[in-house]
Design an enzyme around this catalytic site. Structure first.
Site, short mmCIF file in Angstrom:
data_model
loop_
_atom_site.label_atom_id
_atom_site.label_comp_id
_atom_site.label_asym_id
_atom_site.label_seq_id
_atom_site.Cartn_x
_atom_site.Cartn_y
_atom_site.Cartn_z
N CYS A 216 15.34 -1.05 -5.75
CA CYS A 216 14.36 -1.14 -6.85
C CYS A 216 15.02 -1.13 -8.23
O CYS A 216 14.41 -1.55 -9.21
CB CYS A 216 13.35 -0.01 -6.73
SG CYS A 216 12.48 -0.09 -5.16
N HIS B 213 9.61 0.10 -13.10
CA HIS B 213 9.50 -0.34 -11.71
C HIS B 213 8.10 0.00 -11.20
O HIS B 213 7.53 1.02 -11.58
CB HIS B 213 10.57 0.34 -10.85
CG HIS B 213 10.45 -0.06 -9.43
ND1 HIS B 213 10.52 -1.37 -9.05
CD2 HIS B 213 10.21 0.65 -8.31
CE1 HIS B 213 10.34 -1.45 -7.75
NE2 HIS B 213 10.15 -0.23 -7.27
N ASN C 124 4.73 -3.04 -4.46
CA ASN C 124 6.12 -2.85 -4.86
C ASN C 124 6.93 -4.05 -4.37
O ASN C 124 7.01 -4.29 -3.17
CB ASN C 124 6.62 -1.55 -4.21
CG ASN C 124 8.05 -1.21 -4.60
OD1 ASN C 124 8.77 -2.01 -5.18
ND2 ASN C 124 8.47 0.00 -4.26
O1 UT7 Z 1 10.57 2.00 -5.06
C1 UT7 Z 1 10.85 3.20 -4.44
C2 UT7 Z 1 10.06 3.17 -3.19
N1 UT7 Z 1 9.11 4.14 -2.91
C3 UT7 Z 1 8.46 5.00 -3.74
O2 UT7 Z 1 8.65 5.06 -4.91
C4 UT7 Z 1 7.42 5.85 -3.07
C5 UT7 Z 1 6.98 7.00 -3.91
N2 UT7 Z 1 5.97 7.77 -3.21
C6 UT7 Z 1 4.69 7.38 -3.06
O3 UT7 Z 1 4.31 6.32 -3.57
C7 UT7 Z 1 3.73 8.29 -2.34
O4 UT7 Z 1 4.41 9.44 -1.93
C8 UT7 Z 1 3.06 7.61 -1.11
C9 UT7 Z 1 2.06 6.56 -1.58
C10 UT7 Z 1 4.11 6.95 -0.21
C11 UT7 Z 1 2.33 8.65 -0.28
O5 UT7 Z 1 1.38 9.34 -1.08
P1 UT7 Z 1 1.29 10.92 -1.06
O6 UT7 Z 1 0.19 11.30 -1.92
O7 UT7 Z 1 2.66 11.46 -1.38
O8 UT7 Z 1 0.89 11.22 0.44
P2 UT7 Z 1 1.67 12.03 1.56
O9 UT7 Z 1 2.90 11.30 1.99
O10 UT7 Z 1 1.82 13.45 1.14
O11 UT7 Z 1 0.63 11.95 2.73
C12 UT7 Z 1 -0.68 12.55 2.62
C13 UT7 Z 1 -1.47 12.17 3.87
C14 UT7 Z 1 -0.69 12.41 5.15
O12 UT7 Z 1 -1.59 12.85 6.15
P3 UT7 Z 1 -1.71 14.42 6.51
O13 UT7 Z 1 -0.33 14.84 6.92
O14 UT7 Z 1 -2.18 15.07 5.25
O15 UT7 Z 1 -2.70 14.39 7.61
C15 UT7 Z 1 -0.21 11.04 5.51
O16 UT7 Z 1 0.00 10.88 6.90
O17 UT7 Z 1 -1.77 10.79 3.84
C16 UT7 Z 1 -1.38 10.19 5.08
N3 UT7 Z 1 -1.01 8.79 4.84
C17 UT7 Z 1 -1.91 7.79 4.87
N4 UT7 Z 1 -3.23 7.78 5.11
C18 UT7 Z 1 -3.86 6.60 5.06
C19 UT7 Z 1 0.21 8.27 4.55
N5 UT7 Z 1 0.12 6.95 4.38
C20 UT7 Z 1 -1.19 6.62 4.58
C21 UT7 Z 1 -1.89 5.41 4.53
N6 UT7 Z 1 -3.23 5.46 4.79
N7 UT7 Z 1 -1.31 4.25 4.25
#
Ligand code: UT7
Length: 360
Positions: free
Chosen positions: A119, A287, A317
């Site tokens: 990125c 980004h 992204n």
């Molecule tokens: O360019 C660099 C690349 N990446 C990044 O910069 C990523 C940066 N991080 C993020 O964008 C966020 O952390 C995410 C969008 C990836 C995730 O959001 P979050 O608010 O941090 O969610 P989380 O990972 O803490 O997950 C919360 C819940 C989990 O379920 P439980 O454990 O609470 O039951 C996940 O399993 O959301 C669930 N979850 C989803 N639910 C529906 C994770 N992905 C999804 C999804 N749809 N696509």
């Protein structure tokens, strides 16, 4: 003036983009994994992303973006004397995209360099271009950022058919469960390319003013692909694929926290290094990994909405393509007229992060 400064600058001559035709919205993804439009929009801000057709690689997208940049710059392809390609998804294990783009554009055999800072790839690329031009090694450089993430998605043909609506019957629970293992990743990424042409200009006030970049391998584990590399023998095998080892591992929360703090910090430091302040910035291009990251970073910097441009809602992204694609649209929206100061900031796998200042 920097100690090594001879007054020659890498001035932006033109910018082009390539976005594949297949628009995929959140509801389409919800057909093949346990997710929802609401979750994706609330957590990331993403509404849609674009996917290439099978057989189109990052080099093909890169060539299309480069053509646009050459036209925008009114530069003939014969003038390009160096190609720099940033991608983490090259068409092949080797060679990289540089020579494929050089050949695709019909350029003479100029040097073609690949860089892979994910990125932060385009930001690193701008520093490379700046160095090539200020040192006199090159005078007209093509910088391409291009990524095809669909190649990393572990979907079967049936998943693709259901996702695209070619097949109407729902997936078996096992396939739905398999796809859902990667839902936190698959919903975020889209395919695209962006390109810029830079030209040497003597005694110029315009151009790349400076870059401040960092790399920190100790953070590798938070975002990387464990399988499919020289640390594996063979570099890829059936078991690895069966276990999902060729799909990126991402600790989203950690990446989120690092991006929110480091992008604003490096931007402020770079401005200070150049005797500039936040008030001098006309537009900040960050980004586009998550709209919430960028909203938080904007708040830390105290910048008004008109000085920040986001387009993750449309494209997701797009890794190396993000900075030029976002800049291109900011310029279209009138946020980056001639003479304005553009600040770029990015953070991604490696870990790599940094900022670049460009006077238009
Ligand atoms: O360019 C660099 C690349 N990446 C990044 O910069 C990523 C940066 N991080 C993020 O964008 C966020 O952390 C995410 C969008 C990836 C995730 O959001 P979050 O608010 O941090 O969610 P989380 O990972 O803490 O997950 C919360 C819940 C989990 O379920 P439980 O454990 O609470 O039951 C996940 O399993 O959301 C669930 N979850 C989803 N639910 C529906 C994770 N992905 C999804 C999804 N749809 N696509």
């Amino acid at each position: 003036m920097r100690a090594t400064d001879n007054g020659t600058r890498a001035v932006l001559a033109g910018c082009g983009v390539a976005v594949p035709p297949l628009r995929v919205d959140n509801q389409m993804l919800a057909r093949v994994m346990d997710t929802s439009d609401q979750w994706i929009q609330e957590r990331s801000g993403i509404v849609s992303r674009y996917y290439v057709e099978p057989g189109v690689g990052s080099a093909e997208l890169g060539v299309e973006a480069a053509r646009g940049a050459l036209t925008d710059a009114a530069v003939d392809s014969s003038e390009i004397d160096y190609v720099v390609c940033a991608t983490m998804t090259p068409n092949h294990y080797f060679p990289g995209g540089g020579t494929l783009i050089q050949h695709g554009l019909g350029l003479r055999p100029v040097p073609a360099l690949d860089i892979r800072q994910q990125c932060a790839g385009f930001a690193y690329g701008m520093q490379v271009v700046d160095a090539l031009i200020r040192s006199g090694i090159a005078t007209t450089v093509l910088l391409v950022g291009t990524d095809v993430h669909t190649s990393l998605m572990p979907f079967t043909k049936r998943t693709w058919d259901v996702l695209l609506g070619v097949e109407e019957s729902p997936l078996e629970p096992e396939e739905l469960e398999w796809n859902s293992r990667f839902r936190h990743l698959c919903v975020l990424f889209g395919d695209a390319a962006g390109a810029m042409v830079f030209r040497a200009e003597a005694d110029s006030e315009r151009g790349i003013l400076g870059a401040r970049l960092f790399g920190q391998g100790e953070e590798k584990e938070i975002l990387f692909v464990p399988g499919g590399g020289s640390a594996c023998r063979p570099w890829v095998d059936e078991r690895m694929i069966r276990d999902g080892g060729t799909v990126p591992i991402m600790d989203g929360r950690k990446v989120f926290k690092l991006a929110v703090t480091r992008m604003p910090k490096v931007t402020t430091e770079l401005l200070a290094e150049n005797d500039l302040a936040l008030d001098d910035v006309d537009v900040l291009i960050m980004h586009q990994a998550n709209l919430r990251i960028n909203e938080a970073a904007q708040k830390v910097l105290g910048l008004p909405d008109e000085k920040v441009h986001n387009n993750i809602q449309k494209y997701g992204n797009t890794t190396s393509a993000t900075l030029p694609l976002c800049f291109y649209e900011a310029r279209e929206a009138g946020k980056a007229p001639e003479g304005s100061l553009v600040a770029f900031a990015a953070l991604g796998a490696g870990l790599h992060w940094g900022a670049v200042l460009l006077r238009l």
